[in-house]
Design a protein around this motif. Structure first.
Motif, mmCIF file in Angstrom:
data_model
loop_
_atom_site.group_PDB
_atom_site.id
_atom_site.type_symbol
_atom_site.label_atom_id
_atom_site.label_comp_id
_atom_site.label_asym_id
_atom_site.label_seq_id
_atom_site.Cartn_x
_atom_site.Cartn_y
_atom_site.Cartn_z
ATOM 1 N N LEU A 178 0.839 -1.201 0.000
ATOM 2 C CA LEU A 178 0.000 0.000 0.000
ATOM 3 C C LEU A 178 0.871 1.248 0.000
ATOM 4 O O LEU A 178 2.001 1.256 0.494
ATOM 5 N N THR A 179 0.316 2.331 -0.565
ATOM 6 C CA THR A 179 1.123 3.537 -0.785
ATOM 7 C C THR A 179 0.555 4.796 -0.138
ATOM 8 O O THR A 179 1.174 5.862 -0.237
ATOM 9 N N THR A 180 -0.586 4.733 0.503
ATOM 10 C CA THR A 180 -1.163 5.915 1.144
ATOM 11 C C THR A 180 -0.165 6.483 2.161
ATOM 12 O O THR A 180 0.393 5.733 2.976
ATOM 13 N N LYS A 181 0.048 7.800 2.124
ATOM 14 C CA LYS A 181 1.078 8.446 2.935
ATOM 15 C C LYS A 181 0.462 9.253 4.077
ATOM 16 O O LYS A 181 -0.648 9.775 3.959
ATOM 17 N N ALA A 182 1.216 9.369 5.150
ATOM 18 C CA ALA A 182 0.830 10.226 6.274
ATOM 19 C C ALA A 182 2.016 11.109 6.631
ATOM 20 O O ALA A 182 3.106 10.604 6.932
ATOM 21 N N GLN A 183 1.819 12.415 6.590
ATOM 22 C CA GLN A 183 2.885 13.375 6.870
ATOM 23 C C GLN A 183 2.674 14.004 8.248
ATOM 24 O O GLN A 183 1.671 14.672 8.488
ATOM 25 N N PRO A 184 3.596 13.783 9.205
ATOM 26 C CA PRO A 184 3.451 14.374 10.543
ATOM 27 C C PRO A 184 3.460 15.901 10.489
ATOM 28 O O PRO A 184 4.157 16.513 9.667
ATOM 29 N N GLN A 185 2.673 16.510 11.394
ATOM 30 C CA GLN A 185 2.566 17.960 11.484
ATOM 31 C C GLN A 185 3.083 18.438 12.847
ATOM 32 O O GLN A 185 3.117 17.665 13.819
ATOM 33 N N PRO A 186 3.476 19.705 12.946
ATOM 34 C CA PRO A 186 3.997 20.224 14.217
ATOM 35 C C PRO A 186 3.010 20.103 15.384
ATOM 36 O O PRO A 186 3.432 19.998 16.543
ATOM 37 N N ASP A 187 1.717 20.100 15.100
ATOM 38 C CA ASP A 187 0.731 20.040 16.189
ATOM 39 C C ASP A 187 0.417 18.612 16.642
ATOM 40 O O ASP A 187 -0.474 18.387 17.460
ATOM 41 N N GLY A 188 1.140 17.626 16.097
ATOM 42 C CA GLY A 188 0.935 16.230 16.490
ATOM 43 C C GLY A 188 -0.034 15.471 15.621
ATOM 44 O O GLY A 188 -0.167 14.250 15.758
ATOM 45 N N THR A 189 -0.719 16.148 14.725
ATOM 46 C CA THR A 189 -1.603 15.459 13.788
ATOM 47 C C THR A 189 -0.790 14.963 12.597
ATOM 48 O O THR A 189 0.417 15.219 12.493
ATOM 49 N N LEU A 190 -1.448 14.272 11.678
ATOM 50 C CA LEU A 190 -0.837 13.845 10.428
ATOM 51 C C LEU A 190 -1.755 14.251 9.289
ATOM 52 O O LEU A 190 -2.969 14.367 9.476
ATOM 53 N N ARG A 191 -1.184 14.428 8.114
ATOM 54 C CA ARG A 191 -1.958 14.698 6.919
ATOM 55 C C ARG A 191 -1.872 13.468 6.013
ATOM 56 O O ARG A 191 -0.786 13.089 5.562
ATOM 57 N N VAL A 192 -3.024 12.854 5.777
ATOM 58 C CA VAL A 192 -3.079 11.610 5.006
ATOM 59 C C VAL A 192 -3.440 11.914 3.566
ATOM 60 O O VAL A 192 -4.400 12.648 3.297
ATOM 61 N N SER A 193 -2.684 11.318 2.640
ATOM 62 C CA SER A 193 -2.943 11.495 1.216
ATOM 63 C C SER A 193 -2.855 10.145 0.512
ATOM 64 O O SER A 193 -1.929 9.365 0.751
ATOM 65 N N GLY A 194 -3.824 9.883 -0.334
ATOM 66 C CA GLY A 194 -3.850 8.621 -1.070
ATOM 67 C C GLY A 194 -5.273 8.222 -1.399
ATOM 68 O O GLY A 194 -6.227 8.959 -1.117
ATOM 69 N N SER A 195 -5.400 7.071 -2.010
ATOM 70 C CA SER A 195 -6.716 6.587 -2.434
ATOM 71 C C SER A 195 -6.954 5.188 -1.891
ATOM 72 O O SER A 195 -6.046 4.344 -1.882
ATOM 73 N N LYS A 196 -8.177 4.941 -1.451
ATOM 74 C CA LYS A 196 -8.596 3.626 -0.967
ATOM 75 C C LYS A 196 -9.851 3.200 -1.724
ATOM 76 O O LYS A 196 -10.659 4.045 -2.155
ATOM 77 N N ILE A 197 -10.026 1.909 -1.866
ATOM 78 C CA ILE A 197 -11.215 1.372 -2.527
ATOM 79 C C ILE A 197 -11.872 0.320 -1.643
ATOM 80 O O ILE A 197 -11.289 -0.124 -0.644
ATOM 81 N N PHE A 198 -13.083 -0.046 -2.020
ATOM 82 C CA PHE A 198 -13.844 -1.101 -1.327
ATOM 83 C C PHE A 198 -14.017 -0.794 0.162
ATOM 84 O O PHE A 198 -13.862 -1.679 1.007
ATOM 85 N N ILE A 199 -14.342 0.445 0.493
ATOM 86 C CA ILE A 199 -14.537 0.822 1.891
ATOM 87 C C ILE A 199 -16.032 0.764 2.202
ATOM 88 O O ILE A 199 -16.805 1.601 1.743
ATOM 89 N N SER A 200 -16.430 -0.217 2.988
ATOM 90 C CA SER A 200 -17.835 -0.360 3.358
ATOM 91 C C SER A 200 -18.232 0.765 4.320
ATOM 92 O O SER A 200 -17.584 0.968 5.341
ATOM 93 N N GLY A 201 -19.278 1.478 3.969
ATOM 94 C CA GLY A 201 -19.789 2.522 4.846
ATOM 95 C C GLY A 201 -18.863 3.700 5.018
ATOM 96 O O GLY A 201 -18.895 4.367 6.058
ATOM 97 N N ALA A 202 -18.048 4.014 4.007
ATOM 98 C CA ALA A 202 -17.144 5.166 4.116
ATOM 99 C C ALA A 202 -17.920 6.453 4.307
ATOM 100 O O ALA A 202 -17.479 7.362 5.012
ATOM 101 N N ASP A 203 -19.084 6.522 3.689
ATOM 102 C CA ASP A 203 -19.952 7.683 3.872
ATOM 103 C C ASP A 203 -21.397 7.197 3.777
ATOM 104 O O ASP A 203 -21.693 6.175 3.141
ATOM 105 N N HIS A 204 -22.305 7.913 4.426
ATOM 106 C CA HIS A 204 -23.719 7.523 4.465
ATOM 107 C C HIS A 204 -24.489 8.622 5.190
ATOM 108 O O HIS A 204 -23.906 9.637 5.608
ATOM 109 N N ASP A 205 -25.787 8.401 5.344
ATOM 110 C CA ASP A 205 -26.633 9.373 6.039
ATOM 111 C C ASP A 205 -27.239 8.798 7.315
ATOM 112 O O ASP A 205 -28.288 9.248 7.768
ATOM 113 N N LEU A 206 -26.578 7.815 7.919
ATOM 114 C CA LEU A 206 -27.094 7.205 9.148
ATOM 115 C C LEU A 206 -26.607 7.932 10.390
ATOM 116 O O LEU A 206 -27.341 8.030 11.387
#
Length: 575
Positions: A178-206
């Motif tokens: 897998l190639t999705t990247k995460a770049q650490p930030q000064p505030d302790g968070t990360l910035r994630v960049s990349g593409s994923k497929i076959f994600i069940s329930g990635a978005d919805h209105d529930l």
């Protein structure tokens, strides 16, 4: 004829109380010392009502309508949001979660019975909450105090739903690429960049909030699976801003049309590490193992749904002046469906009980042994029950004849919906490799020895009852086959790295039949104490049919395992 569901509550209680003696084990655990079958029975009855009265009536309509992407957001079938609201208000997501986080603290075994019912009635809808418990366990075990404070109670209670983002176009079973990247930030968070497929329930209105558990790589990650990190990526950030990820498409699938299977693009999305850097798979396995048990229960639910409707149709459909259930060919098929469904329920519930003991028993030795048993049973439950879930739906369709091939009779949806369970959360072939390589060979057969000792004890108890001697003999025969086959693979694998891979599928199926022999024997012995003798007689006759007609199917699997020394030829090119 309507396609209906009636929860097998009597069978469920029989397995929990009489076959597995779960209440006696619960009484040894502080968390469940006061739990009795009266309470469990009431929970199961209410779950049955919800499944049959709320979920099953919207199943076919949800399948026909499917999900849609509208203005960048996913819309589920019209009736799904109200059903989910009722699910949360009923406290169902929180059933096995700790009261510390808003849960009800009931055993996983009770939750397993509930999930069987939900999957039977509406697999597509149940995909949305089915990952919740795994997400809860992962966050509880590996999340920071801040993350737990922010998300854990909402996940436990279902107010926030979760999705698991593993797969990429080039990285399905092979997560190491897998190639999705995460770049650490000064505030302790990360910035994630990349593409994923076959994600069940990635978005919805529930639910408004959705949290993604994403596998990715930090800049200093090593190649392969050892360089994978797990992060949590919410839809809405703590300050109220929408996170920078978007659904780029919804898959058009063979089945489970009510479940939104999404492709997602992460464009510098804000995230937080779950667990330790570069140790993402270890954290994610908590979520995956929970999901694999639940997928096995999906297979069981499909079996139950298909079987009971086939039985109902066979009793009403008259051909050649009698109901088709009286014709030997149909009777044989229906008995196979009934016996395998009953036996596989015993196996699935035994796996859930092992998880309970591993989590809550006061004795450390008992917890360790139960953890090993759970590890062995999980790939078996996932692979065998989903394989039979699809086979049962196909056999049930055969009972309906041409009517079964039409949408009107419902079984064709069960057939379509059930097929995916053999593929996702680790294909069944991967489950077989996991069983043989990681759960049997890796520890020299120590975990298997624990399981075989338990089965030997059951054979001994059956042998003390003359009417059950044939069950004892059959179970001991399968135990001997397991030991012999395992020894053959161990010997060959010492000098042949491919040996276990060549026979893993047959080894899993042979072991499944070993557990079939155990489930038949344990159920037959439990039926001796059943007060309703007419019900017990019918069950005993069915179990003996399984012993005589189904258990012989083990032989070719064990035979092929013993042929482990034979190398596989190469596959010819496609023409």
């Amino acid at each position: 004829m309507p396609y209906l569901y009636r929860a097998p509550l009597r069978e469920m209680r029989f397995v929990i109380e009489r076959v597995l003696h779960a209440p006696a084990l619960w009484a040894q655990c502080e968390a469940w010392v006061d739990l009795d079958m009266g309470t469990v029975g009431a929970v199961l009855e209410e779950a049955a009502r919800f499944a049959s009265e709320v979920l099953q009536p919207i199943n076919a309509a949800g399948d026909a309508q499917g999900c849609r992407l509208q203005d960048g957001s996913v819309r589920t079938p019209d009736a799904f949001p109200a059903a989910y609201k009722a699910f949360v208000e009923g406290g169902w997501p929180a059933l096995p979660c700790s009261p510390d986080w808003g849960g009800q603290g009931l055993p996983m075994l009770v939750d397993a019975a509930v999930r069987e019912m939900l999957s039977a009635c509406n697999h597509g809808w149940n995909m949305y909450p089915d990952l919740l418990h795994g997400a809860y366990e992962t966050l509880k075990a590996h999340g920071t105090d801040e993350l737990k404070s922010r998300y854990l109670e909402d996940v436990a209670t279902g107010r926030t739903l979760a999705a698991m983002a593993l797969t990429e176009p080039q990285a399905g079973s092979d997560l190491g690429v897998l190639t999705t990247k995460a770049q650490p930030q000064p505030d302790g968070t990360l910035r994630v960049s990349g593409s994923k497929i076959f994600i069940s329930g990635a978005d919805h209105d529930l639910t408004e909030q959705i949290v993604h558990f994403v596998l990715c790589r930090l800049p200093d990650a090593s190649p392969g699976t050892k360089g994978i990190t797990l992060v949590i990526v919410p839809k809405w950030l703590p300050d109220g801003r929408r996170n920078t990820w978007a659904v780029t498409g919804i898959e058009h699938k063979m089945g489970i049309h009510g479940s939104a299977t999404c492709a997602v693009s992460y464009d510098g999305a804000t995230s937080w590490i779950v667990g330790q850097p570069h140790c993402g798979l270890a954290a994610m396995f908590l979520m995956m193992n929970s999901a694999r048990l639940h997928v096995g229960l999906q297979g069981l639910g499909h079996q139950q749904m298909a079987t009971q409707n086939a039985l109902r149709h066979a009793a009403e459909r008259v051909q050649m002046k009698q109901p088709i259930q009286r014709h030997p060919a149909m009777r044989q098929l229906l008995l196979r469906l009934q016996v395998l469904t009953q036996a596989q329920r015993v196996l699935a519930y035994r796996a859930a009980l092992a998880i309970d003991v591993a989590a809550a028993h006061p004795d450390a030795g008992e917890r360790e042994a139960a953890q090993k048993i759970a590890g062995l049973l999980t790939p078996l439950v996932k692979a065998w029950l989903t394989q039979q879930g699809f086979a049962a739906a196909s056999d049930a369709l055969q009972v309906f004849g041409g009517y079964g091939y039409t949408r009107e009779y419902g079984v064709e949806q069960t057939l379509r919906d059930s097929r995916i369970a053999m593929v996702y959360e680790g294909t069944n072939e991967i489950q077989a490799i996991d069983l043989l390589q990681r759960k049997v060979l890796a520890d020299g057969g120590a975990a298997l020895a624990l399981l075989l000792a338990e089965l030997e004890a059951e054979a001994t108890r059956c042998a003390e009852v003359p009417a059950l001697q044939d069950y004892a003999d059959a179970l001991r025969g399968q135990i001997a086959q397991s030991r012999s086959a395992t020894a053959a693979v161990q010997a060959q694998a010492a000098s042949d790295a491919e040996a276990a891979l060549r026979v893993a599928d047959d080894y899993l199926m042979g072991t499944a039949h070993l557990l079939l022999a155990w489930a038949l024997a344990a159920s037959a012995r439990a039926a001796l104490d059943e007060p309703d003798r007419a019900w017990a007689h019918t069950k005993t006759e069915q179990l003996r049919h399984g012993l005589q007609a189904l258990l012989p199917d083990a032989a070719p699997h064990w035979l092929r395992v013993h042929a482990v020394a034979r190398p596989l030829p190469q596959v010819s090119p496609a023409t």
